[in-house]
Design an enzyme around this catalytic site. Structure first.
Site, mmCIF file in Angstrom:
data_model
loop_
_atom_site.group_PDB
_atom_site.id
_atom_site.type_symbol
_atom_site.label_atom_id
_atom_site.label_comp_id
_atom_site.label_asym_id
_atom_site.label_seq_id
_atom_site.Cartn_x
_atom_site.Cartn_y
_atom_site.Cartn_z
ATOM 1 N N ARG A 345 0.798 -1.232 0.000
ATOM 2 C CA ARG A 345 0.000 0.000 0.000
ATOM 3 C C ARG A 345 0.823 1.270 0.000
ATOM 4 N NH1 ARG A 345 -4.632 -2.210 4.171
ATOM 5 N NH2 ARG A 345 -5.517 -3.597 2.602
ATOM 6 N N ARG A 471 1.417 -2.003 7.163
ATOM 7 C CA ARG A 471 0.677 -3.248 7.320
ATOM 8 C C ARG A 471 0.308 -3.811 5.952
ATOM 9 N NH1 ARG A 471 -4.564 -4.618 7.123
ATOM 10 N NH2 ARG A 471 -5.429 -2.524 7.283
#
Ligand SMILES: Cc1cc2nc3c(=O)[nH]c(=O)nc-3n(C[C@H](O)[C@H](O)[C@H](O)COP(=O)(O)OP(=O)(O)OC[C@H]3O[C@@H](n4cnc5c(N)ncnc54)[C@H](O)[C@@H]3O)c2cc1C
Ligand code: SF4
Ligand code: FES
Lengths: 674, 249
Positions: A345, A471
């Site tokens: 991401r 994450r």
């Protein structure tokens, strides 16, 4: 308040000895247990009923502890976890594509840019498989293939297919499973559930967490609740940016109150900016909507190559579908051929920002890129035509079949997009832009998930533990359920073993009285303020400062300015905030005022943390530290540590403690997805 | 766009309520309905008046918290849409919009548009789960294959968000659609079989205790349900309930 040490001290993470793969099993074998008869003498408070809280409360109650659970919504089922879309990871290797516990461990360490604790991450990978079995046993309707077996999809940053899902509603289905388990314990009287209650303070007695002060949001009553241990599962604080994909009520207050009582905040500036969200449409915007990462499995991301096309798009003389293939820049595929659209991401978000900053953004504001399903629709359509034995399918037929296939996989997400934008994503590419989504930072916890306050634990997004500086997709659900079902219920026993003879915790003590008085005073201060400006106004301004100076890219000068601006905002809030209504009624504005006040303090600490970290890693990108081709430049010599901050009264004057991260099983490498 | 809003105001559960009128101006058609309500509240606070209390959280149609009865329809005029997903482009400039809370004796008003739906929680507590412990050792997730069709059907029933629109819409204030969604999800899966009969009995009994009305098959709930929960679930629950009366007694 306890004296704060002047100098940084090393933090003990209490990582068990022994080989990485055996630490958890051995630790579980060595840990002290509380026998069932004694568990009945022990009370545990669980704040939050998301995946972490519901699973923790249900498991603790099953084991025999008396549990009190709290949430601010009108039902535990509405915790923010309900909104998770894409999936949950587990190292099941059902696809036989080479997945393993070690690979999930390795991917998570690498994805987190080598800023997480090896032992915790390995444990997470180990228990991941139990989670799936547990959820299936509860009747969670995961997606299945035609053979009746569990299906998987891929998420960013990995090259195997290990994500279990239930269409675009994985969080909902997992949470309803955990809510079922919690409901069962409520019906047995083992859990007492407090809906529409907000934690207002943590109470410590002789240095141990012994209860909380909570407010009944309907009657306004301020209540004392004692317990032998307190577990915070209160979620993330992405709402410090005002605009985020978090639910409106998500807040930092529970964690922040704990911080003020001595719990350290770890890596607060590590924020995840999710690459695929629906762009901001106006000033009035109250939240942003995520388009699940699972869409990057099949969708391709692009902007035009030429600024003439950008102009034509912006003034409406051209549609994206008019732009020929060779005039499109599939920039992720171009820059990262090995992972393409499935880079992690942080990498995908920065790449979108880079293109938009260079002037290629495709909406009026210049802050959007395309997520295009045309080639996936074509590909699925052709496969489906073959399966159905249609000899020479027309393009139209292919489209129709392809759209049906895409609808079956992502239907609710496409519908959500259309509802918000009024555009049909089957016919025209979606417009997306990065938005704040998740906070890797949180309360510092040791291997046992205990904070620096004895008896105070933190699980799920509220702690900092497993994701390092970034994450991976589908790993938050995994972590929340791992903490709640499989880790905390064991580790907390070791602490509670000393409490079998303590007896009920009295709330009729000076410590509870002092905490309650503080809460009452703050409430009347807010309500009696003679200010003129609504709470949201301050929240929006805080969000703007944070997004501009502590968002996708940061620099020392901007961060220093932000600290000053936030301090000024805080002073103005105290003077000028207007909180209407009464304290003895349902009063959402009052609840919001308390939360925003804590978010303002947190924002200041986040900037301080970002300023201290003189490197770029994962979601933390400091403009001063980058490679010649614009990638993040880590400093493993100087910053392979967790920053844990102790409260002193002024957030930016928090005392800095370090937990050095030791990598004994993986080699620190420059993260590359090329 | 400009609107006149007629909104139900009620101080607390014991107080009398009334409709009040408020003008809002300069609303963008891209705003969501709740963002329009934010604009109204901002205006009320600045005028020193009491803002309108309403429930909301996710603002993306999944938490089931938002609950407004708009122009006589639960969640407003659009199908398969929660209040938070409704946009102002669905209304006409200058329109008068009526906004009321869910009305059902089992859902008492907390304040203004916020109601107490804890009765739904108690229906689930009565048996809407599979009794497995997380501290046990469950079978491997793939040990029992589940036909895709059953898994999909169970999933469809499981997408209920517990919003209560079905109750608010029903002239009998029946909670059958809500309860049957959970009963069906578990009845369709092998994991749900051992408790299938006791579950349906306990959940239906709880529903009656909470004061929800009977189902007279008007089908209004299915029309207004934002998640498209099907009436087939009610039929399935009725069959199971009858069977449970025979087998359990
Ligand atoms: C739109 C969206 C999609 C996502 N999709 C995925 C995905 O596909 N896969 C994935 O792995 N992760 C996903 N995530 C991330 C993941 O959903 C969250 O990180 C995770 O659900 C957090 O769970 P939690 O139990 O820690 O906290 P939450 O679910 O946020 O629960 C917090 C709980 O704490 C309570 N609470 C908070 N403050 C207080 C207080 N002061 N007093 C009392 N109670 C309080 C709340 O009532 C609530 O019950 C997504 C996140 C978003 C925003
Ligand atoms: S059945 Fe539909 S209307 Fe009723 S609570 Fe569930 S989602 Fe809401
Ligand atoms: S606010 Fe969550 S469904 Fe509407």
């Amino acid at each position: 308040m306890t004296e704060m040490p002047e100098h940084s001290v090393a933090l003990d993470a209490k990582i068990p000895k022994g080989p990485l793969a055996e630490k958890w099993t051995q630790h579980k074998n060595n840990i002290r247990l509380v026998n069932p008869a004694n568990k009945r003498l022990i009370d545990v408070i669980v704040v939050g009923t998301g995946l972490a809280g519901s699973s923790a409360a249900a498991s603790l109650a099953e084991m025999g502890y008396n549990v009190k659970a709290f949430c601010f919504q009108d039902s535990p089922r509405r915790a923010h976890s309900i909104a998770a879309q894409g999936g949950i990871n587990a190292a099941k290797n059902y696809q036989n594509d080479g997945d393993s516990v070690y690979r999930l461990f390795y991917d998570t360490i690498k994805g987190g840019d080598y800023r997480s604790r090896e032992a915790n991450v390995h444990r997470l990978a180990e228990v991941s498989t139990n989670i799936i079995d547990q959820c299936v046993a509860q009747g969670v309707p995961f997606a299945r293939d035609y053979g009746g077996m569990l299906d998987n999809r891929s998420f960013g940053g990995v090259q195997v297919s290990r994500t279990f899902y239930a269409k675009g509603q994985t969080g909902q289905q997992l949470l309803l499973g955990a809510y079922g388990a919690l409901s069962r314990q409520i019906s047995k009287g083992k859990v007492t559930m407090y809906n529409r209650h907000e934690l207002m303070d943590v109470v410590t007695v002789d240095g141990k967490a012994r209860g909380i002060i909570a407010r009944n949001l309907v009657t306004g009553e301020v209540e004392r609740h004692g317990a032998h241990a307190v577990v915070l599962c209160s979620g993330g604080y992405g709402n410090v940016f005002f605009l985020s994909t978090n639910a409106m009520g998500s807040n930092v207050s529970a964690a922040w109150k704990a911080h003020r009582r001595g719990a350290y905040m770890a890596n607060p500036s590590y924020t995840q900016i999710h690459p695929t969200c629906i762009p901001v449409s106006g000033e009035y915007q109250s939240k942003l909507t995520l388009m699940s990462e699972s869409l990057r499995n099949d969708g391709r991301i692009w902007v035009p190559k030429h600024d003439t096309d950008v102009k034509a798009l912006r003034n409406g003389t051209m549609k994206p579908t008019d732009i020929a293939e060779d005039r499109r820049d599939y920039y992720l595929e171009r820059r990262y051929p090995a992972f393409g659209n499935l880079v992690p991401r942080d990498v995908a978000s920065r790449a979108a920002k880079e293109r938009c900053d260079a002037g290629f953004g495709v909406n009026q504001a210049g802050e959007a890129v395309y997520l295009d399903y045309a080639s996936a629709i074509d590909r699925y359509g052709r496969t489906e035509a073959k399966v159905q034995g249609i000899p020479a399918p027309s393009l139209e037929k292919i489209r129709e079949l392809g759209e049906a296939a895409v609808r079956a996989k992502y239907g609710n997400l496409f519908q959500m997009y259309e509802q918000i934008t009024d555009d049909n994503p089957y016919k025209t590419p979606m417009r997306i832009y990065p938005a704040v989504h998740y906070t890797m930072g949180g309360l510092w916890v040791d291997y046992n998930l205990q904070t620096t306050v004895p008896g105070l634990y933190a699980c799920g997004e509220a702690n900092f533990s497993d994701h390092g500086a970034n994450r991976l997709g589908a790993s938050a659900l995994m972590q929340g359920l791992a903490d709640g079902y499989f880790v905390l219920p064991y580790t907390i026993g070791d602490y509670l073993a000393d409490d079998i003879r303590t007896g009920e915790i009295s709330t009729d003590t000076p410590e509870f009285a002092e905490a309650e008085k503080g809460v009452q005073e703050r409430i009347s201060q807010l309500l009696n303020n003679t200010g003129k400006t609504p709470v949201d106004d301050f929240h929006r301004r805080l969000g703007r400062i944070m997004w501009n100076q502590c968002g996708m890219s940061r620099n020392a000068e901007g961060l220093k300015q932000a600290i000053a601006d936030i301090q000024a905002l805080r002073a103005e809030f105290e003077k000028d905030v207007c909180v209407p209504g009464r304290s003895d009624r349902y009063n959402p504005e009052l609840d919001k005022a308390g939360r925003v006040s804590d978010l303002i303090e947190l924002g200041e600490l986040m900037c301080k943390d970002a300023l201290e970290r003189n490197e770029s890693c994962g979601g933390h990108f400091r403009e001063e530290y980058r490679t010649p081709d614009g990638e993040a430049l880590r400093d493993d010599e100087g910053h392979a540590h967790v920053s844990a901050w102790a409260y002193t009264g002024v957030p930016s004057e928090a005392v800095h403690h370090k937990e050095e991260l030791k990598f004994e099983n993986v080699e620190l490498k420059t993260r590359s997805y090329k | 766009m400009d609107f006149t809003l007629k909104i139900w105001r009620q101080e607390g559960p014991q107080d009398e309520g009334r409709m009040e009128s408020y003008p809002v101006k300069g609303i963008s058609d891209e705003m969501s309905f709740l963002e329009m309500m934010d604009v109204l509240n901002d205006q009320l606070i600045r005028e020193g008046k009491d803002p309108v209390a309403f429930d909301h959280d996710c603002r993306e149609g999944i938490c089931g918290m938002c609950s407004m009865f708009i122009n006589g329809e639960a969640h407003g005029p659009n199908r398969k849409t929660t209040t938070c997903q409704l946009h102002m482009r669905s209304f006409k400039d200058g329109e008068t919009i009526y906004i009321e809370p869910w009305r059902a004796s089992a859902f008492p008003v907390v304040k203004d548009l916020a109601v107490d739906r804890s009765a739904f929680d108690r229906i689930i507590q009565a048996g809407g789960y599979v009794s497995v412990n997380s501290t046990g050792n469950p079978l491997d997730g793939n040990a029992i294959p589940i036909p895709k069709h059953d898994a999909d059907e169970a999933f469809n029933a499981a997408t209920c968000i517990g919003c209560g629109a079905c109750v608010a819409t029903c002239k009998n204030a029946s909670a059958m659609l809500f309860a049957s969604a959970k009963v069906s999800q578990l009845a369709l899966l092998p994991q749900g079989q051992p408790e299938r009969m006791s579950r349906v009995q306990r959940m239906v009994d709880q529903m009656d205790k909470e004061g929800f009305g009977n189902c007279t098959n008007t089908g209004a709930c299915e029309v207004e349900c934002p998640k498209g929960i099907s009436l087939d679930n009610i039929a399935r629950m009725n069959r199971d309930y009858l069977k449970s009366q025979v087998t359990e007694e």
